[in-house]
Design an enzyme around this catalytic site. Structure first.
Site, PDB file in Angstrom:
ATOM      1  N   GLU A  78       0.950  -1.231   0.007  1.00  0.00           N
ATOM      2  CA  GLU A  78       0.037   0.130  -0.021  1.00  0.00           C
ATOM      3  C   GLU A  78       0.733   1.360  -0.096  1.00  0.00           C
ATOM      4  O   GLU A  78       0.749   2.230  -0.773  1.00  0.00           O
ATOM      5  CB  GLU A  78      -0.967   0.103   1.196  1.00  0.00           C
TER       6      GLU A  78
ATOM      7  N   CYS B   7      -1.975  -3.192   7.283  1.00  0.00           N
ATOM      8  CA  CYS B   7      -1.261  -3.513   8.499  1.00  0.00           C
ATOM      9  C   CYS B   7      -1.512  -2.088   9.279  1.00  0.00           C
ATOM     10  O   CYS B   7      -2.051  -0.865   8.573  1.00  0.00           O
ATOM     11  CB  CYS B   7       0.066  -3.772   8.386  1.00  0.00           C
TER      12      CYS B   7
END
Length: 159
Positions: free
Chosen positions: A58, A86
């Site tokens: 990401e 996360c």
């Protein structure tokens, strides 16, 4: 609603996760940033190939998109990621401010293959002195002066 468009973009994120994993660049994670019908950012986990613990899919996709678009915010974009982000990626996503995030695997799926971030979520609320990695307050007049200068800076850009 999940339609053919979303399925097509998610498959690209999943394909990136496989590509990065098979190339030995990092864990099995991939992500893309989409604006309208255009992919403006691509990323896959490159922690191993970059020796960079922040090189998550990401984050890499956000960096790619922001560079390509010449902006630090992705207000008119969506992120597709092969796994629920996360804590670090979640923070990066909130700073980038996309419209929405689609994810395939869950954080529980990730934990089942030894990518367990639950300890980080737990550490966030632990007092500094009790964290597994000690965080030590070190007040500095010089550091505070920089903050005060920022506060009165006439040409600052808020984000």
């Amino acid at each position: 609603m999940i339609g053919e468009r979303e399925k097509r973009f998610m498959q690209i994120a999943v394909d990136l996760s496989r590509q990065g994993m098979e190339n030995g660049e990092g864990g099995p994670f991939g992500a893309i940033v989409v604006r309208g019908e255009e992919i403006v950012g691509r990323g896959w986990n490159q922690v191993l190939s970059h020796n960079d613990p922040t090189a998550h899919a990401e984050v890499m996709a956000i960096r790619d998109a922001c560079t390509r678009l010449g902006t630090f915010q992705l207000h008119d974009c969506e992120i597709y990621t092969s796994c629920e982000p996360c804590p670090m990626c979640l923070g990066a996503i909130y700073w980038a401010r996309p419209q929405r995030v689609y994810f395939a695997n869950t954080k529980e799926d990730a934990a089942a293959i030894d990518f367990d971030d639950s300890f980080i979520y737990q550490e966030i609320s632990v007092p500094h002195e009790d964290k597994k990695i000690p965080f030590i307050a070190f007040p500095s007049d010089a550091a505070l002066a920089v903050f005060k200068d920022w506060q009165i800076k006439g040409d600052r850009t808020l984000y």
